[in-house]
Design a protein around this motif. Sequence first.
Motif, PDB file in Angstrom:
ATOM      1  N   MET A  37       0.841  -1.186   0.000  1.00 46.18           N
ATOM      2  CA  MET A  37       0.000   0.000   0.000  1.00 46.18           C
ATOM      3  C   MET A  37       0.887   1.251   0.000  1.00 46.18           C
ATOM      4  O   MET A  37       1.818   1.361   0.788  1.00 46.18           O
ATOM      5  N   LYS A  38       0.587   2.181  -0.862  1.00 46.75           N
ATOM      6  CA  LYS A  38       1.327   3.453  -0.893  1.00 46.75           C
ATOM      7  C   LYS A  38       1.110   4.192   0.425  1.00 46.75           C
ATOM      8  O   LYS A  38       0.014   4.195   0.984  1.00 46.75           O
ATOM      9  N   PHE A  39       2.149   4.838   0.902  1.00 42.80           N
ATOM     10  CA  PHE A  39       2.053   5.598   2.149  1.00 42.80           C
ATOM     11  C   PHE A  39       0.915   6.610   2.084  1.00 42.80           C
ATOM     12  O   PHE A  39       0.151   6.773   3.036  1.00 42.80           O
ATOM     13  N   SER A  40       0.762   7.267   0.951  1.00 51.17           N
ATOM     14  CA  SER A  40      -0.312   8.273   0.821  1.00 51.17           C
ATOM     15  C   SER A  40      -1.689   7.630   0.987  1.00 51.17           C
ATOM     16  O   SER A  40      -2.587   8.215   1.606  1.00 51.17           O
ATOM     17  N   ASP A  41      -1.847   6.408   0.457  1.00 54.61           N
ATOM     18  CA  ASP A  41      -3.137   5.716   0.618  1.00 54.61           C
ATOM     19  C   ASP A  41      -3.334   5.298   2.069  1.00 54.61           C
ATOM     20  O   ASP A  41      -4.440   5.346   2.617  1.00 54.61           O
ATOM     21  N   ALA A  42      -2.251   4.866   2.709  1.00 54.51           N
ATOM     22  CA  ALA A  42      -2.351   4.437   4.107  1.00 54.51           C
ATOM     23  C   ALA A  42      -2.769   5.590   4.998  1.00 54.51           C
ATOM     24  O   ALA A  42      -3.728   5.482   5.771  1.00 54.51           O
ATOM     25  N   ILE A  43      -2.071   6.716   4.894  1.00 48.90           N
ATOM     26  CA  ILE A  43      -2.392   7.811   5.813  1.00 48.90           C
ATOM     27  C   ILE A  43      -3.786   8.365   5.558  1.00 48.90           C
ATOM     28  O   ILE A  43      -4.427   8.870   6.473  1.00 48.90           O
ATOM     29  N   ALA A  44      -4.256   8.242   4.343  1.00 42.52           N
ATOM     30  CA  ALA A  44      -5.637   8.662   4.084  1.00 42.52           C
ATOM     31  C   ALA A  44      -6.601   7.873   4.964  1.00 42.52           C
ATOM     32  O   ALA A  44      -7.634   8.379   5.386  1.00 42.52           O
ATOM     33  N   GLN A  45      -6.237   6.628   5.233  1.00 32.88           N
ATOM     34  CA  GLN A  45      -7.142   5.793   6.028  1.00 32.88           C
ATOM     35  C   GLN A  45      -6.955   5.949   7.531  1.00 32.88           C
ATOM     36  O   GLN A  45      -7.900   5.867   8.291  1.00 32.88           O
ATOM     37  N   PHE A  46      -5.730   6.107   8.001  1.00 31.00           N
ATOM     38  CA  PHE A  46      -5.565   6.079   9.456  1.00 31.00           C
ATOM     39  C   PHE A  46      -5.394   7.433  10.116  1.00 31.00           C
ATOM     40  O   PHE A  46      -5.486   7.536  11.330  1.00 31.00           O
ATOM     41  N   THR A  47      -5.117   8.490   9.354  1.00 27.01           N
ATOM     42  CA  THR A  47      -4.947   9.757  10.063  1.00 27.01           C
ATOM     43  C   THR A  47      -6.235  10.538  10.193  1.00 27.01           C
ATOM     44  O   THR A  47      -6.359  11.400  11.050  1.00 27.01           O
ATOM     45  N   ALA A  48      -7.218  10.208   9.355  1.00 25.88           N
ATOM     46  CA  ALA A  48      -8.509  10.895   9.409  1.00 25.88           C
ATOM     47  C   ALA A  48      -8.288  12.413   9.376  1.00 25.88           C
ATOM     48  O   ALA A  48      -7.527  12.908   8.555  1.00 25.88           O
ATOM     49  N   ASP A  49      -8.897  13.133  10.298  1.00 25.33           N
ATOM     50  CA  ASP A  49      -8.760  14.595  10.304  1.00 25.33           C
ATOM     51  C   ASP A  49      -7.601  15.035  11.196  1.00 25.33           C
ATOM     52  O   ASP A  49      -7.518  16.167  11.632  1.00 25.33           O
ATOM     53  N   ASN A  50      -6.698  14.114  11.434  1.00 20.59           N
ATOM     54  CA  ASN A  50      -5.679  14.274  12.456  1.00 20.59           C
ATOM     55  C   ASN A  50      -4.361  14.735  11.857  1.00 20.59           C
ATOM     56  O   ASN A  50      -3.385  14.988  12.549  1.00 20.59           O
ATOM     57  N   CYS A  51      -4.320  14.886  10.515  1.00 18.04           N
ATOM     58  CA  CYS A  51      -3.062  15.109   9.809  1.00 18.04           C
ATOM     59  C   CYS A  51      -2.704  16.590   9.787  1.00 18.04           C
ATOM     60  O   CYS A  51      -3.492  17.436   9.346  1.00 18.04           O
ATOM     61  N   LEU A  52      -1.497  16.928  10.268  1.00 13.68           N
ATOM     62  CA  LEU A  52      -1.056  18.315  10.312  1.00 13.68           C
ATOM     63  C   LEU A  52      -0.206  18.680   9.096  1.00 13.68           C
ATOM     64  O   LEU A  52      -0.277  19.805   8.603  1.00 13.68           O
ATOM     65  N   ALA A  53       0.630  17.761   8.667  1.00 13.47           N
ATOM     66  CA  ALA A  53       1.545  18.032   7.545  1.00 13.47           C
ATOM     67  C   ALA A  53       2.105  16.707   7.089  1.00 13.47           C
ATOM     68  O   ALA A  53       2.070  15.716   7.833  1.00 13.47           O
ATOM     69  N   THR A  54       2.605  16.673   5.865  1.00 13.73           N
ATOM     70  CA  THR A  54       3.207  15.437   5.365  1.00 13.73           C
ATOM     71  C   THR A  54       4.393  15.775   4.481  1.00 13.73           C
ATOM     72  O   THR A  54       4.513  16.881   3.978  1.00 13.73           O
ATOM     73  N   ASP A  55       5.259  14.802   4.306  1.00 14.82           N
ATOM     74  CA  ASP A  55       6.245  14.831   3.235  1.00 14.82           C
ATOM     75  C   ASP A  55       6.062  13.540   2.457  1.00 14.82           C
ATOM     76  O   ASP A  55       6.396  12.456   2.951  1.00 14.82           O
ATOM     77  N   LEU A  56       5.477  13.651   1.287  1.00  8.74           N
ATOM     78  CA  LEU A  56       5.167  12.468   0.483  1.00  8.74           C
ATOM     79  C   LEU A  56       6.115  12.341  -0.709  1.00  8.74           C
ATOM     80  O   LEU A  56       5.850  11.572  -1.646  1.00  8.74           O
ATOM     81  N   SER A  57       7.227  13.076  -0.685  1.00 13.59           N
ATOM     82  CA  SER A  57       8.150  13.045  -1.834  1.00 13.59           C
ATOM     83  C   SER A  57       8.496  11.622  -2.242  1.00 13.59           C
ATOM     84  O   SER A  57       8.434  11.264  -3.419  1.00 13.59           O
TER      85      SER A  57
END
Lengths: 349, 349, 349
Positions: free
Chosen positions: A1-21
């Motif tokens: 699973m791509k990291f971007s797909d994973a965090i979409a599922q588990f961070t919900a509205d909890n995400c402050l910032a990401t580095d998806l490079s």
Amino acid sequence: MKFSDAIAQFTADNCLATDLSSNPEISGVADIRTAAPDTLSYVESSKYADWIERTPASALILPDDARMQARASARAIAWVACHNPRLTFAQAISLFYQPYRPAPGIHPTAVIDPTVKLGADVSIGAHAVLGARTVLGDRTCVHPNVTIYPDVTIGDRVTLHANCTINERTWIGDDCIIHSGAAIGGEGFGFVPSAKGWIKMEQSGRVVLETGVEVGSNSAIDRPAVGETRIGQNTKIDNLVQIGHGCHIGANCAIAGQTGLAGGVRVGNGVLLAGQVGISNQIEVGDGAIVTAKSGVQKSVVAGATVSGYPAISHQLHLQAAAIHKKLPEIYQFVRKLQAVWGSDRASD
Amino acid sequence: MKFSDAIAQFTADNCLATDLSSNPEISGVADIRTAAPDTLSYVESSKYADWIERTPASALILPDDARMQARASARAIAWVACHNPRLTFAQAISLFYQPYRPAPGIHPTAVIDPTVKLGADVSIGAHAVLGARTVLGDRTCVHPNVTIYPDVTIGDRVTLHANCTINERTWIGDDCIIHSGAAIGGEGFGFVPSAKGWIKMEQSGRVVLETGVEVGSNSAIDRPAVGETRIGQNTKIDNLVQIGHGCHIGANCAIAGQTGLAGGVRVGNGVLLAGQVGISNQIEVGDGAIVTAKSGVQKSVVAGATVSGYPAISHQLHLQAAAIHKKLPEIYQFVRKLQAVWGSDRASD
Amino acid sequence: MKFSDAIAQFTADNCLATDLSSNPEISGVADIRTAAPDTLSYVESSKYADWIERTPASALILPDDARMQARASARAIAWVACHNPRLTFAQAISLFYQPYRPAPGIHPTAVIDPTVKLGADVSIGAHAVLGARTVLGDRTCVHPNVTIYPDVTIGDRVTLHANCTINERTWIGDDCIIHSGAAIGGEGFGFVPSAKGWIKMEQSGRVVLETGVEVGSNSAIDRPAVGETRIGQNTKIDNLVQIGHGCHIGANCAIAGQTGLAGGVRVGNGVLLAGQVGISNQIEVGDGAIVTAKSGVQKSVVAGATVSGYPAISHQLHLQAAAIHKKLPEIYQFVRKLQAVWGSDRASD
């Protein structure tokens, strides 16, 4: 699973910032120290920040800390930042891991009294024994070799792990988990001294575990002579804990391993008892109090207090006294010198 | 049942005085704090006397204390007074409560070696396993999922609660009670250090529980390399207690929860060990001694002594030292001031 | 068996000297204090030398100590001397005692998932339950009422005693012994605080016991949220011990009864943890360190150190401070006198 797909599922509205490079493929979750290269890990606080330089994990959950985020980006580690990395990591685990759960059904070797009432979709393992008039809620799971005595009431979605014992009249609310070997509702340690030795006081009470209580492996919760031993909702109890007869524990407490409560202890809501704590008979511990590891509580503790030591005193005072305890040889040497020069007699003039 | 009829049955010759003016109907026994209106409760001592003003109980067992009796009468609470209210209350419980006891009989799923000898009217629960040459006395009750290894001897009227384990060669006297999950007669922790690591010392001894011993849930009593681990008659052991290999405990002791005895400890008669006590290898504790909660006993304790603390010292000295321990920050501050003024050098002149 | 024949078998090249004048017939091994006349016993060190004057044993294993040997000869007790009497005695026990071991075979009441792989000559007791995909090595013995969850791997010559529980994914190496009631691989105590109370963190890890590990009765070893809890080879764990999630214990350690390790503790090789020790979260204990009984370890311990007390400090300093702790009442009295004479004010001038 791509990291971007994973965090979409588990961070919900909890995400402050990401580095998806790098946006790596993630195959699982891991401890930051022992992570494999395609795993996701987390850093709870700056205390563990140096691991960012060393971990082979390809993605991290980080706190709201620009410096830590920069260190991760510098190593081309993908990351997501959130206010509570540990909670987010718990959600990430659930994305990659489904706990073992037996399918619904009743094993033919289970011995179930004809008067037992079973809810929908229960799972009852091999060699489990259910006593007369016991009631089991929906989707409750009884693992192998569990013994339930008569007249026990158990709610929905409860898990009883292998080899635990639930004694007569125990009442267990929804969503409780009882781990292996735990003994719930056994007779309290009630004996009256007499000229002929100890006389047993029959223990006619029961144990009540409210909704969402968890009891660790090989813990013991005794029933009292009369009335109830009661554990409040969502209180979590670790392994090898002893809860004496007639204790009343509030909601949302956490009680760590090998802690013991004597009879009739009253614990408020949201109390933390660390490991190997002991609490004497009839003591009261107020809401939100914290008792640090190995403390022995002999006097009631007011709400919100943190106590430590044996006998337990305020945590601050305990730390100060413990620091000076180490200096006792040096203090005593000085006192001896003073005594030699000035003498006890003269000092007492 | 009318209160007057009840007390006729449970007070025997123990009754000092009564107030039967209200003579209520009694439906059961209860804790004074949570009593329902038609129940009988008790007050052990003046420490709990204020509850007389508040309890909804309609009848009380009171001590020989005119003031407490008057307070009860003033609230129209019926009462009986006696020298030992707690003992009398124990008798009252037995009037209203019969403990659960399976009927005699052998469950068809129990696995009983053909060489086992069973006494009269035994009860053997589902999935219990009895090893070769085991002997069970009359009216002994083995609950479900109990495992008994070979060559075990068990007396009359013994109760083995669910999921406990009795290892090979264990000898259990009449009227013993073993609670759930207890492990009796397992191998002592005996290893000899060698250049190749720990070498196991086989544990050829056995555990002997004399008449009337009670062992709490998930306690462990180990057998020794040679000889016996022996628990004297009517000694009561609480939950999660560890008794090491080769210990000899006398009669009529009480050992509270989570206490641990290392190997070869000798405990006299009538000894009280409170909760979470630890006793080192080979220590002797004399008759009638008391070890208070959480104490660590590293030296032998003489008969009749009360010891406390870690390492355990006389209880009186422990209390004094603990009281001053709290003042260590203040003492140290004074000592530092003295050192600043007089100096270590000068004091040592 | 003649004593001379016996020692030929158990002393091997370990024999330093003998007195075979009486060369008695030996029927067994015994504790020196309770020995029967035709038995062999041992004296480990001069500490127990006085028992040579009193023991009824007819033969002794003695240390390399001419004085003790002379005392035995003077009483016509046959003896053999060797460098390590306790190890030699362990070998003597094995000459006279064969531990109970069920014959190979599978009891018809055992419930074994069809996907289980069994090694050669395994013994599986009554009512044991083996979950899906579990693998058992050769000559491994599963006692009655043991529950093994799915996906467990167990090596050769392992013994699982009655009523123990092995949770999912646990890996157990060759020659391990798990005693009754132990719970291996249960869920770690992992909860995240939130506004809604404790949120459970799923425990996706596993427990690994390397070759030769022994785990005592009713001990609990938890699996972590991610990764492993690992016990190194030949480490011996006593009864009622708690090993928290994610601990890593090295090889050849000994962990005595009722000791508890919180989560993520790292213990080196050859470490000794005495009874009732507690170790806080994430602490490291270096190779060869010793933690004495009842100590509470809150800071990491360097290799080779011996620490004691609560909080644990160097053992030497602990002994000194404990000795002076007993003098606190006397010290405080002197300090009070000084304060009365000189005053806090003056001392602070």
